[in-house]
Design a protein around this motif. Structure first.
Motif, PDB file in Angstrom:
ATOM      1  N   PHE A  27       0.861  -1.273   0.068  1.00 26.38           N
ATOM      2  CA  PHE A  27       0.061  -0.068  -0.028  1.00 26.38           C
ATOM      3  C   PHE A  27       0.865   1.438   0.010  1.00 26.38           C
ATOM      4  O   PHE A  27       0.404   2.360   0.277  1.00 26.38           O
ATOM      5  CB  PHE A  27      -0.952   0.066   1.194  1.00 26.38           C
ATOM      6  CG  PHE A  27      -1.962  -0.918   1.107  1.00 26.38           C
ATOM      7  CD1 PHE A  27      -3.113  -1.197   0.499  1.00 26.38           C
ATOM      8  CD2 PHE A  27      -1.678  -2.197   2.052  1.00 26.38           C
ATOM      9  CE1 PHE A  27      -4.062  -1.908   0.486  1.00 26.38           C
ATOM     10  CE2 PHE A  27      -2.837  -3.183   1.973  1.00 26.38           C
ATOM     11  CZ  PHE A  27      -3.790  -2.898   1.253  1.00 26.38           C
ATOM     12  N   PHE A  28       2.171   0.977  -0.062  1.00 24.65           N
ATOM     13  CA  PHE A  28       2.938   2.301   0.129  1.00 24.65           C
ATOM     14  C   PHE A  28       4.335   1.848  -0.462  1.00 24.65           C
ATOM     15  O   PHE A  28       4.639   0.595  -0.873  1.00 24.65           O
ATOM     16  CB  PHE A  28       3.210   2.696   1.713  1.00 24.65           C
ATOM     17  CG  PHE A  28       3.176   1.376   2.489  1.00 24.65           C
ATOM     18  CD1 PHE A  28       2.260   0.957   3.211  1.00 24.65           C
ATOM     19  CD2 PHE A  28       4.426   0.692   2.602  1.00 24.65           C
ATOM     20  CE1 PHE A  28       2.046  -0.266   4.126  1.00 24.65           C
ATOM     21  CE2 PHE A  28       4.365  -0.312   3.289  1.00 24.65           C
ATOM     22  CZ  PHE A  28       3.377  -0.796   3.945  1.00 24.65           C
ATOM     23  N   ASP A  29       5.052   2.925  -0.731  1.00 21.50           N
ATOM     24  CA  ASP A  29       6.740   3.034  -1.262  1.00 21.50           C
ATOM     25  C   ASP A  29       7.573   2.676  -0.027  1.00 21.50           C
ATOM     26  O   ASP A  29       7.938   3.623   0.576  1.00 21.50           O
ATOM     27  CB  ASP A  29       6.771   3.969  -2.024  1.00 21.50           C
ATOM     28  CG  ASP A  29       8.237   3.960  -3.008  1.00 21.50           C
ATOM     29  OD1 ASP A  29       8.905   3.056  -2.356  1.00 21.50           O
ATOM     30  OD2 ASP A  29       8.378   4.613  -3.867  1.00 21.50           O
ATOM     31  N   ALA A  30       8.308   1.623   0.047  1.00 26.41           N
ATOM     32  CA  ALA A  30       9.053   1.329   1.172  1.00 26.41           C
ATOM     33  C   ALA A  30      10.189   2.246   1.051  1.00 26.41           C
ATOM     34  O   ALA A  30      10.957   2.574   2.181  1.00 26.41           O
ATOM     35  CB  ALA A  30       9.546  -0.370   1.071  1.00 26.41           C
ATOM     36  N   GLU A  31      10.576   2.507  -0.121  1.00 27.44           N
ATOM     37  CA  GLU A  31      11.669   3.618  -0.118  1.00 27.44           C
ATOM     38  C   GLU A  31      11.470   4.710   0.041  1.00 27.44           C
ATOM     39  O   GLU A  31      12.294   5.345   0.968  1.00 27.44           O
ATOM     40  CB  GLU A  31      12.236   3.505  -1.790  1.00 27.44           C
ATOM     41  CG  GLU A  31      13.027   2.451  -2.163  1.00 27.44           C
ATOM     42  CD  GLU A  31      13.527   2.377  -3.804  1.00 27.44           C
ATOM     43  OE1 GLU A  31      13.718   3.517  -4.123  1.00 27.44           O
ATOM     44  OE2 GLU A  31      13.786   1.354  -4.324  1.00 27.44           O
ATOM     45  N   VAL A  32      10.518   5.322   0.105  1.00 26.63           N
ATOM     46  CA  VAL A  32       9.861   6.430   0.626  1.00 26.63           C
ATOM     47  C   VAL A  32       9.961   6.541   2.170  1.00 26.63           C
ATOM     48  O   VAL A  32      10.347   7.498   2.857  1.00 26.63           O
ATOM     49  CB  VAL A  32       8.398   7.102   0.017  1.00 26.63           C
ATOM     50  CG1 VAL A  32       7.946   8.254   0.699  1.00 26.63           C
ATOM     51  CG2 VAL A  32       8.520   7.377  -1.443  1.00 26.63           C
ATOM     52  N   ILE A  33       9.469   5.589   2.708  1.00 29.80           N
ATOM     53  CA  ILE A  33       9.364   5.237   4.375  1.00 29.80           C
ATOM     54  C   ILE A  33      10.673   5.278   4.780  1.00 29.80           C
ATOM     55  O   ILE A  33      11.121   5.982   5.630  1.00 29.80           O
ATOM     56  CB  ILE A  33       8.768   3.911   4.534  1.00 29.80           C
ATOM     57  CG1 ILE A  33       7.298   3.873   4.103  1.00 29.80           C
ATOM     58  CG2 ILE A  33       8.845   3.601   6.120  1.00 29.80           C
ATOM     59  CD1 ILE A  33       6.531   2.640   4.306  1.00 29.80           C
ATOM     60  N   SER A  34      11.596   4.451   4.069  1.00 30.53           N
ATOM     61  CA  SER A  34      13.074   4.270   4.540  1.00 30.53           C
ATOM     62  C   SER A  34      13.824   5.796   4.483  1.00 30.53           C
ATOM     63  O   SER A  34      14.364   6.103   5.354  1.00 30.53           O
ATOM     64  CB  SER A  34      14.150   3.498   3.705  1.00 30.53           C
ATOM     65  OG  SER A  34      13.641   2.112   3.935  1.00 30.53           O
ATOM     66  N   ALA A  35      13.433   6.479   3.429  1.00 30.16           N
ATOM     67  CA  ALA A  35      14.118   7.941   3.261  1.00 30.16           C
ATOM     68  C   ALA A  35      13.698   8.783   4.479  1.00 30.16           C
ATOM     69  O   ALA A  35      14.468   9.496   5.129  1.00 30.16           O
ATOM     70  CB  ALA A  35      13.872   8.440   2.061  1.00 30.16           C
ATOM     71  N   ALA A  36      12.122   8.736   4.623  1.00 32.34           N
ATOM     72  CA  ALA A  36      11.691   9.752   5.663  1.00 32.34           C
ATOM     73  C   ALA A  36      12.262   9.289   7.030  1.00 32.34           C
ATOM     74  O   ALA A  36      12.659  10.104   7.877  1.00 32.34           O
ATOM     75  CB  ALA A  36      10.166   9.659   5.594  1.00 32.34           C
ATOM     76  N   CYS A  37      12.656   8.062   7.306  1.00 32.97           N
ATOM     77  CA  CYS A  37      12.772   7.551   8.462  1.00 32.97           C
ATOM     78  C   CYS A  37      14.229   7.737   8.666  1.00 32.97           C
ATOM     79  O   CYS A  37      14.853   8.137   9.812  1.00 32.97           O
ATOM     80  CB  CYS A  37      12.557   6.195   8.738  1.00 32.97           C
ATOM     81  SG  CYS A  37      10.634   5.650   8.992  1.00 32.97           S
ATOM     82  N   ALA A  38      15.268   7.820   7.711  1.00 31.32           N
ATOM     83  CA  ALA A  38      16.571   8.123   7.770  1.00 31.32           C
ATOM     84  C   ALA A  38      16.790   9.570   8.050  1.00 31.32           C
ATOM     85  O   ALA A  38      17.827  10.059   8.696  1.00 31.32           O
ATOM     86  CB  ALA A  38      17.195   7.764   6.516  1.00 31.32           C
ATOM     87  N   VAL A  39      15.825  10.308   7.677  1.00 26.07           N
ATOM     88  CA  VAL A  39      16.074  11.915   7.826  1.00 26.07           C
ATOM     89  C   VAL A  39      15.620  12.454   9.253  1.00 26.07           C
ATOM     90  O   VAL A  39      16.424  13.303   9.915  1.00 26.07           O
ATOM     91  CB  VAL A  39      15.132  12.652   6.546  1.00 26.07           C
ATOM     92  CG1 VAL A  39      15.486  14.196   7.078  1.00 26.07           C
ATOM     93  CG2 VAL A  39      15.907  12.368   5.168  1.00 26.07           C
ATOM     94  N   SER A  40      14.398  11.926   9.756  1.00 22.87           N
ATOM     95  CA  SER A  40      13.816  12.507  10.823  1.00 22.87           C
ATOM     96  C   SER A  40      12.970  11.406  11.644  1.00 22.87           C
ATOM     97  O   SER A  40      12.086  10.753  10.845  1.00 22.87           O
ATOM     98  CB  SER A  40      12.958  13.675  10.576  1.00 22.87           C
ATOM     99  OG  SER A  40      12.073  13.938  11.614  1.00 22.87           O
ATOM    100  N   SER A  41      13.296  11.072  12.642  1.00 21.61           N
ATOM    101  CA  SER A  41      12.363  10.202  13.589  1.00 21.61           C
ATOM    102  C   SER A  41      11.148  10.685  13.780  1.00 21.61           C
ATOM    103  O   SER A  41      10.131   9.807  13.662  1.00 21.61           O
ATOM    104  CB  SER A  41      13.086   9.739  14.715  1.00 21.61           C
ATOM    105  OG  SER A  41      13.427  10.885  15.436  1.00 21.61           O
TER     106      SER A  41
END
Length: 138
Positions: A27-41
């Motif tokens: 239901f979502f793009d795992a790469e977008v999640i990884s990128a968002a989580c790498a930048v800011s918790s």
């Protein structure tokens, strides 16, 4: 190269939870999640909250839900590669929340184990996993 190896290990760890065609559709793009989580918790937590709400309201079987849980957890774990210790520690509650979605006790326990390891600010050592993971019941 390190990210590719890390992603391969994540798939080996959480892949058994995602069966057949279910594993092909998210239901979502795992790469977008990884990128968002790498930048800011904080951004990561907000995004995961939104995705959890979407998953809870979706009409999914247990196997489908657990497959999505595996993808979410893998995306967050992928963000720990190269992250600062403080960001890794701040991602721990995100994984804990993701684990609560799973109806598979083994999957939830595995995700919680990674969350506990991250509390100290260390990226999880996926190569230290000694027990195989069972597929979700379905």
């Amino acid at each position: 190269m390190r990210r590719a190896i890390f992603a391969t290990v994540l798939l080996a760890v959480f892949g058994p939870f995602a069966k057949g065609a279910i594993a092909q559709s998210t239901f979502f793009d795992a790469e977008v999640i990884s990128a968002a989580c790498a930048v800011s918790s904080e951004n990561c937590a907000a995004l995961i909250q939104q995705l959890i709400s979407q998953l809870k309201s979706a009409d999914l079987t247990e196997a489908e839900l657990n497959s999505q849980v595996a993808v979410l957890a893998s995306a967050v774990l992928n963000a720990t590669s190269g992250a600062s210790p403080s960001n890794i520690a701040q991602l721990s509650p995100v994984l804990t929340e993701i684990s609560g979605l799973s109806s598979d006790a083994g999957q939830a326990s595995s995700i919680l184990g990674f969350a506990r390891e991250m509390e100290s600010g260390r990226a999880p050592e996926l190569s230290n996993i000694s027990t195989p993971f069972a597929a979700s019941p379905a």
